[in-house]
Scaffold this motif. Structure first.
Motif, short mmCIF file in Angstrom:
data_model
loop_
_atom_site.label_atom_id
_atom_site.label_comp_id
_atom_site.label_asym_id
_atom_site.label_seq_id
_atom_site.Cartn_x
_atom_site.Cartn_y
_atom_site.Cartn_z
N TRP A 10 -7.93 1.60 4.07
CA TRP A 10 -9.29 1.37 3.57
C TRP A 10 -10.42 0.78 4.52
O TRP A 10 -11.04 -0.21 4.20
N GLN A 11 -10.38 1.33 5.91
CA GLN A 11 -11.27 1.24 6.73
C GLN A 11 -10.83 -0.24 7.45
O GLN A 11 -11.80 -0.72 8.44
N GLN A 12 -9.82 -1.04 7.14
CA GLN A 12 -9.72 -2.16 7.72
C GLN A 12 -8.37 -2.43 8.44
O GLN A 12 -7.25 -1.53 8.06
N PRO A 13 -8.18 -2.83 9.60
CA PRO A 13 -6.98 -3.00 10.53
C PRO A 13 -6.16 -3.95 9.95
O PRO A 13 -6.72 -5.30 9.48
N TYR A 14 -4.91 -3.79 9.66
CA TYR A 14 -3.89 -4.86 9.22
C TYR A 14 -2.61 -4.89 10.24
O TYR A 14 -2.22 -3.78 10.70
N TRP A 15 -2.50 -6.18 10.57
CA TRP A 15 -1.43 -6.08 11.61
C TRP A 15 -0.34 -7.24 11.23
O TRP A 15 -0.29 -8.13 10.38
N GLY A 16 0.82 -6.77 11.73
CA GLY A 16 2.05 -7.79 11.52
C GLY A 16 1.96 -9.04 12.51
O GLY A 16 1.05 -9.26 13.37
N PHE A 74 0.70 -1.30 0.00
CA PHE A 74 0.04 0.07 0.14
C PHE A 74 0.92 1.18 0.02
O PHE A 74 2.12 1.06 0.20
N THR A 75 0.22 2.28 -0.20
CA THR A 75 1.14 3.45 -0.18
C THR A 75 1.37 4.04 1.26
O THR A 75 0.55 5.02 1.80
N PHE A 76 2.56 3.57 1.66
CA PHE A 76 2.76 3.81 2.94
C PHE A 76 2.66 5.35 3.55
O PHE A 76 2.11 5.57 4.58
N SER A 77 3.04 6.23 2.71
CA SER A 77 3.15 7.52 3.41
C SER A 77 1.89 8.19 3.32
O SER A 77 1.85 9.35 3.82
N MET A 78 0.74 7.61 3.04
CA MET A 78 -0.38 8.12 3.24
C MET A 78 -1.22 7.83 4.58
O MET A 78 -2.21 8.33 4.76
N TYR A 79 -0.73 6.75 5.23
CA TYR A 79 -1.40 6.13 6.53
C TYR A 79 -0.51 6.37 7.86
O TYR A 79 0.59 6.30 7.87
N ALA A 80 -1.47 6.63 8.70
CA ALA A 80 -1.01 6.36 10.23
C ALA A 80 -0.39 5.20 10.36
O ALA A 80 -0.91 4.24 9.84
N MET A 81 0.50 4.88 11.38
CA MET A 81 0.95 3.78 11.79
C MET A 81 0.90 3.68 13.30
O MET A 81 1.02 4.87 14.01
N ASP A 82 0.74 2.45 13.81
CA ASP A 82 0.57 2.16 15.29
C ASP A 82 1.54 1.27 15.77
O ASP A 82 1.73 0.34 14.91
N TRP A 83 1.98 1.38 17.04
CA TRP A 83 2.35 0.02 17.76
C TRP A 83 1.27 -0.24 18.63
O TRP A 83 1.07 0.56 19.48
N PHE A 84 1.38 -1.63 19.02
CA PHE A 84 0.45 -2.35 20.10
C PHE A 84 1.42 -3.21 20.73
O PHE A 84 2.36 -3.69 20.17
N ARG A 85 0.88 -3.74 21.89
CA ARG A 85 1.62 -4.76 22.60
C ARG A 85 0.79 -5.84 23.25
O ARG A 85 -0.48 -5.18 23.58
N GLN A 86 1.24 -7.06 23.43
CA GLN A 86 0.15 -7.95 24.15
C GLN A 86 1.12 -8.96 25.24
O GLN A 86 2.00 -9.60 24.73
#
Length: 116
Positions: free
Chosen positions: A101-107, A27-39
């Motif tokens: 696109w309104q969907q969460p994607y995770w590593g 995807f066009t990385f520079s257009m989207y916010a990015m987050d870090w989560f932890r569990q």
């Protein structure tokens, strides 16, 4: 397809530092916010930090503020989490995420263990 690959986790002693990396593709990385989560074991996944599309705005969970820094390199499609003054309670699997696109994607996550 959208893909995130985290790296940089490991075993570290309390008080030390670690830098996590997340490489994005599909995807066009520079257009989207990015987050870090932890569990952490036996706990729900929790928000750690977020950065806006161009890196100018960041926000942190209170538990990591002043110790962790999120930043990004849009030329490399990468987001980082610099973690300083690590504590045993920072032990968790760390994930990067974006809502595209309104969907969460995770590593797949990277394990961080803080222990003496």
């Amino acid at each position: 397809q959208v893909q995130f690959v985290e790296s940089g986790g490991g075993l570290v002693q309390p008080g030390n530092s670690l830098r996590l990396s997340c490489t994005a593709s599909g995807f066009t990385f520079s257009m989207y916010a990015m987050d870090w989560f932890r569990q952490a074991p036996g706990k729900e996944r929790e928000f750690v930090a977020t950065i806006n599309y161009n890196g100018e705005i960041t926000n942190y969970a209170e538990s990591v503020r002043e110790r962790f820094t999120i930043y990004r390199d849009n030329t490399k499609n990468m987001v980082y989490l610099q973690m300083n003054s690590l504590k045993p309670e920072d032990t968790a699997v760390y994930y990067c995420r974006s809502i595209i696109w309104q969907q969460p994607y995770w590593g797949q996550g990277t394990q961080v263990t803080v222990s003496s």
